[in-house]
Motif scaffolding. Sequence first.
Motif, PDB file in Angstrom:
ATOM      1  N   MET A 124       0.392  -1.009  -0.262  1.00 23.91           N
ATOM      2  CA  MET A 124      -0.291  -0.292  -0.091  1.00 23.91           C
ATOM      3  C   MET A 124       0.819   1.139  -0.321  1.00 23.91           C
ATOM      4  SD  MET A 124      -3.162   1.253   2.967  1.00 23.91           S
ATOM      5  CE  MET A 124      -2.105   1.364   4.121  1.00 23.91           C
ATOM      6  N   ILE A 125       0.324   2.302  -0.808  1.00 25.97           N
ATOM      7  CA  ILE A 125       0.776   3.569   0.015  1.00 25.97           C
ATOM      8  C   ILE A 125      -0.013   4.725   0.112  1.00 25.97           C
ATOM      9  CG2 ILE A 125       1.686   5.535  -1.595  1.00 25.97           C
ATOM     10  CD1 ILE A 125       2.447   3.533  -3.908  1.00 25.97           C
ATOM     11  N   ALA A 126       0.367   5.322   1.034  1.00 26.25           N
ATOM     12  CA  ALA A 126      -0.526   6.881   1.767  1.00 26.25           C
ATOM     13  C   ALA A 126       0.493   7.807   1.907  1.00 26.25           C
ATOM     14  CB  ALA A 126      -0.226   5.847   3.230  1.00 26.25           C
ATOM     15  N   LEU A 127      -0.407   8.717   1.406  1.00 29.46           N
ATOM     16  CA  LEU A 127      -0.057   9.714   1.271  1.00 29.46           C
ATOM     17  C   LEU A 127      -1.249  11.189   2.279  1.00 29.46           C
ATOM     18  CD1 LEU A 127      -0.067   9.761  -1.957  1.00 29.46           C
ATOM     19  CD2 LEU A 127       1.670   9.526  -1.304  1.00 29.46           C
ATOM     20  N   GLY A 128      -0.942  11.911   2.590  1.00 27.21           N
ATOM     21  CA  GLY A 128      -1.452  13.256   3.022  1.00 27.21           C
ATOM     22  C   GLY A 128      -2.388  14.076   1.609  1.00 27.21           C
ATOM     23  N   SER A 129      -3.490  13.767   2.142  1.00 25.58           N
ATOM     24  CA  SER A 129      -3.863  15.423   0.720  1.00 25.58           C
ATOM     25  C   SER A 129      -3.822  16.469   1.154  1.00 25.58           C
ATOM     26  CB  SER A 129      -5.575  14.548   1.085  1.00 25.58           C
ATOM     27  OG  SER A 129      -6.273  15.927   0.056  1.00 25.58           O
ATOM     28  N   ARG A 130      -3.271  17.498   0.233  1.00 26.59           N
ATOM     29  CA  ARG A 130      -3.517  18.442  -0.084  1.00 26.59           C
ATOM     30  C   ARG A 130      -4.429  19.288   0.090  1.00 26.59           C
ATOM     31  NH1 ARG A 130       0.986  21.059   0.983  1.00 26.59           N
ATOM     32  NH2 ARG A 130       3.003  20.181   0.591  1.00 26.59           N
ATOM     33  N   GLY A 131      -5.845  19.069   0.641  1.00 24.68           N
ATOM     34  CA  GLY A 131      -7.361  19.239   0.722  1.00 24.68           C
ATOM     35  C   GLY A 131      -8.087  19.948  -0.614  1.00 24.68           C
ATOM     36  N   THR A 132      -7.260  19.913  -1.875  1.00 26.79           N
ATOM     37  CA  THR A 132      -7.842  20.800  -2.324  1.00 26.79           C
ATOM     38  C   THR A 132      -9.194  20.054  -3.343  1.00 26.79           C
ATOM     39  OG1 THR A 132      -6.386  19.049  -4.628  1.00 26.79           O
ATOM     40  CG2 THR A 132      -6.189  21.374  -3.421  1.00 26.79           C
ATOM     41  N   SER A 133      -9.762  20.668  -3.655  1.00 27.50           N
ATOM     42  CA  SER A 133     -11.047  19.346  -4.848  1.00 27.50           C
ATOM     43  C   SER A 133     -10.598  18.861  -5.823  1.00 27.50           C
ATOM     44  CB  SER A 133     -12.426  21.054  -5.226  1.00 27.50           C
ATOM     45  OG  SER A 133     -11.361  21.075  -6.549  1.00 27.50           O
ATOM     46  N   PRO A 134     -11.554  17.766  -5.947  1.00 31.02           N
ATOM     47  CA  PRO A 134     -10.890  16.592  -7.268  1.00 31.02           C
ATOM     48  C   PRO A 134     -10.453  17.219  -8.431  1.00 31.02           C
ATOM     49  CG  PRO A 134     -12.746  15.801  -6.013  1.00 31.02           C
ATOM     50  CD  PRO A 134     -12.505  17.270  -5.190  1.00 31.02           C
TER      51      PRO A 134
END
Length: 159
Positions: A124-134
């Motif tokens: 698996m890869i885990a990343l943080g989202s920058r919180g931008t819309s799709p």
Amino acid sequence: MINRVLAGVDGSPNSLRAVRTAADVLDRELQGTLTLVYVAKAPTALEWFQGAGGLVQGGIEEVEKREREAVEAVTREGQKMLEEARSTCLDILKDRPVRIETLVLFGDPAQLITEYAGEKKYDMIALGSRGTSPLRGVLLGSVSYKVLNSAHCPVLIVK
């Protein structure tokens, strides 16, 4: 079973949450590996030259020295972020057979994370989202969006 997770670190609160979540999803009984990766953009010759203020006295040796110093500075910055990320998940992993690895790479983050995860066969890869819309993520070419669409393993994006 998830025994091998690659977690992208960029120093943001969301990437630190992704690291903690990655640590938490690792199998609790079997030997596991959590690899924390920071991908830096290596300074291009033009960026470095502009940052150095233009002309450099001392010839090619001085240019090489300054370029090496710039790469070393970026590497130290990445290692600092990786150590912070490592510290955030130690309490979760304290009684578990998990090895934590750290890695600094240079290049395009989405491409390198995807390629490295595939080559080393991560679960698996885990990343943080920058919180931008799709939509905004598509237009900006965010790392999480690119990895999500090109990885050959599950991708966890944490907000």
